[in-house]
Design an enzyme around this catalytic site. Structure first.
Site, PDB file in Angstrom:
ATOM      1  N   ARG A  10     -24.467  35.944  31.767  1.00 60.08           N
ATOM      2  CA  ARG A  10     -25.565  35.666  30.851  1.00 60.08           C
ATOM      3  C   ARG A  10     -26.891  36.139  31.444  1.00 60.08           C
ATOM      4  O   ARG A  10     -26.949  36.575  32.585  1.00 60.08           O
ATOM      5  CB  ARG A  10     -25.579  34.175  30.531  1.00 60.08           C
TER       6      ARG A  10
ATOM      7  N   ARG B 136     -27.496  45.940  -4.942  1.00 58.82           N
ATOM      8  CA  ARG B 136     -26.092  46.279  -4.691  1.00 58.82           C
ATOM      9  C   ARG B 136     -25.643  45.960  -3.270  1.00 58.82           C
ATOM     10  O   ARG B 136     -24.454  45.993  -2.966  1.00 58.82           O
ATOM     11  CB  ARG B 136     -25.835  47.751  -5.013  1.00 58.82           C
TER      12      ARG B 136
ATOM     13  N   ASN C  47     -27.127  52.300  -0.612  1.00 55.15           N
ATOM     14  CA  ASN C  47     -27.302  51.325  -1.690  1.00 55.15           C
ATOM     15  C   ASN C  47     -26.273  50.208  -1.642  1.00 55.15           C
ATOM     16  O   ASN C  47     -26.439  49.195  -2.310  1.00 55.15           O
ATOM     17  CB  ASN C  47     -27.220  52.026  -3.040  1.00 55.15           C
TER      18      ASN C  47
ATOM     19  N   LYS D 238     -25.079  32.470  35.044  1.00 57.40           N
ATOM     20  CA  LYS D 238     -26.317  32.482  34.267  1.00 57.40           C
ATOM     21  C   LYS D 238     -27.501  32.279  35.197  1.00 57.40           C
ATOM     22  O   LYS D 238     -27.512  31.341  35.998  1.00 57.40           O
ATOM     23  CB  LYS D 238     -26.257  31.364  33.209  1.00 57.40           C
TER      24      LYS D 238
END
Length: 453
Positions: free
Chosen positions: A329, A14, A223, A347
């Protein structure tokens, strides 16, 4: 001592997903991890996880936990799944807790209560809850604390359907368990073997079966995606309440997402829509602006993140700030008083005290000295197609707008780089670097071009 078995073999059709149901994430962790951690809180002598569908993925996801695995090769019901744990419990003769991998809200104190019922003389104890609407659940028939039967809804009379106490799917058993499991029959429409059938078997052998009442949310199994979202919202609400009671200010708290691994200090302020993930730590007095995302990021006391910024694996010292619309980053470090403004990406770079990169810049694999100024449109060209290279910018240097620093390159302390330069060689201390073509003005050229002459 006791043992604990978690049933995690179901396919979860499901969920409409290729991912095994018990591995669907709740606040950044697999659903199954909540059941495992609740079990470990009671320090069982053995913890067995029964796997089936997606078993290899489940084993990998639990690689950091002290568990052993059993396998249910055929999906033949919960009693059959539990029987597969017998080999892993060979030689163990104490009480056994049994829980489901898809009920992540079950609390350790409830598990203790189930074990306590065995110490008081029960052979089997099961968790029950009282639901406002018990439709679809098996009803509990009891006489005092003793359970007489679990009646499935399809077999229930109107009087039984009026009962609101239901089976929540958590159990404690004495060592008679595996003998009892062999007596379970599959005389039902699905031809499967079910754990609630053990109630009648235990009673037939003169063993007492009792109910332990739990909290309603502990019965919430997952579920469907809808149920997953409902459980996640309950977990989130707990976390938000906990942190607000510990001194964190949340503006529109219902919009804030955070994970259990996040640490917050008093007097932190979180704006609407903030997302905090992973090992993020936010120090005292920090502000995180609206709709910012922080993952595995450290903000030391007094740091600020302005709205709409994304920080991953970054570290900001006190007095540093980033944003709005900044992107930091992994490896981005902003020392005290450093400023990164809108549409700046950093970064794997260290920006020392007082560095300013106000807007529209990219700093990758760089070391930027204290007090340096990075103009709009500046980029470090750090990748040559095969390798990354470092850029060093000295203290007090000034990098003019729209300049490209082609790494590896070093800009000396106090040096100036003229706007629009493409710098490919080191710049000495206090020097001016001009790396652009000389401007020429051709008088009348534009008019002649328009007239076609």
């Amino acid at each position: 001592m006791h043992a604990h078995v978690i049933l995690a073999a179901g396919q979860g059709t499901r969920m409409k997903s290729r991912l095994p149901k018990v591995l669907h994430p709740l606040l950044g962790r697999p659903m199954l991890a909540y059941a495992v951690e609740a079990a470990l809180a009671l320090a069982p002598e053995r913890l067995v996880v029964v796997v089936g569908h997606g078993g290899e993925a489940v084993r990998e996801a639990l690689g950091g936990y002290p568990v052993v695995f059993a396998e249910q090769k055929e999906q033949l019901g919960t009693a059959h799944a539990l029987l597969q744990a017998e080999g892993a419990l060979k030689g163990f003769s104490g009480p056994i807790l049994v829980t489901q991998g898809d009920t992540p809200l079950l609390a350790p104190d409830t598990l203790r209560a189930l074990l306590a019922a065995l110490k008081e003389g029960a052979g089997m104890a099961l968790l029950t809850v009282e639901l406002p609407d018990p439709t679809g659940y098996g009803r509990i028939l009891r006489e005092g604390e003793e359970v007489l039967a679990n009646v499935e809804e399809k077999d229930a009379s109107p009087e039984v359907k009026a009962i609101r106490e239901v089976n929540a799917g958590a159990y404690a058993f004495d060592p008679f368990l595996f003998q009892a499991l062999r007596e379970v029959r599959n005389e039902n429409a699905a031809r499967e073997y079910y754990l609630p059938d053990l109630i009648a078997i235990y009673r037939a052998h003169g063993k007492k079966v009792v109910a332990v009442r739990g909290r309603v949310e502990e019965a919430l199994g997952v579920n469907t995606r809808l149920e997953l979202a409902r459980v996640e919202e309950l977990l989130l609400d707990r976390l938000r309440r906990e942190w607000m009671l510990r001194g964190v200010r949340m503006l529109l708290p219902e919009t804030i997402y955070l994970e259990p691994s996040v640490e917050l200090a008093p007097d932190v302020t979180l704006g609407p829509g903030v997302v905090l993930k992973g090992k993020t730590r936010v120090g005292e007095g920090c502000e995180v602006g609206a709709y910012s995302v922080l993952e595995d990021t450290v903000l030391e006391p007094g740091a600020r993140v302005l709205p709409h910024s994304v920080l991953q694996g970054a570290h900001l010292e006190g007095g540093a700030d980033a944003g709005p619309f900044a992107r930091l980053r992994p490896g981005a470090v902003l020392k005290r008083g450093a400023h990164v403004g809108n549409f700046v990406e950093v970064k794997n770079s260290v920006l020392h005290e007082g560095v300013k990169a106000g807007h529209l810049a990219y700093l990758g694999d760089a070391e930027v000295g204290a007090g340096a100024n990075i103009g709009a449109g500046v980029i470090t060209a750090n990748y040559d197609g095969k390798r990354k290279h470092r850029t060093e910018i000295g203290e007090g240097a000034f990098i003019g707008s729209n300049s490209v620093l082609v790494a590896p390159v070093r800009i000396g302390p106090g040096a100036l780089v003229g706007a629009g330069s493409v710098v490919t060689e080191d710049v000495p201390e206090d020097a001016l670097a001009l790396a652009r073509a000389r401007q020429r003005n051709l008088l009348g050229y534009a008019r002649r071009k328009r007239e076609g002459s």
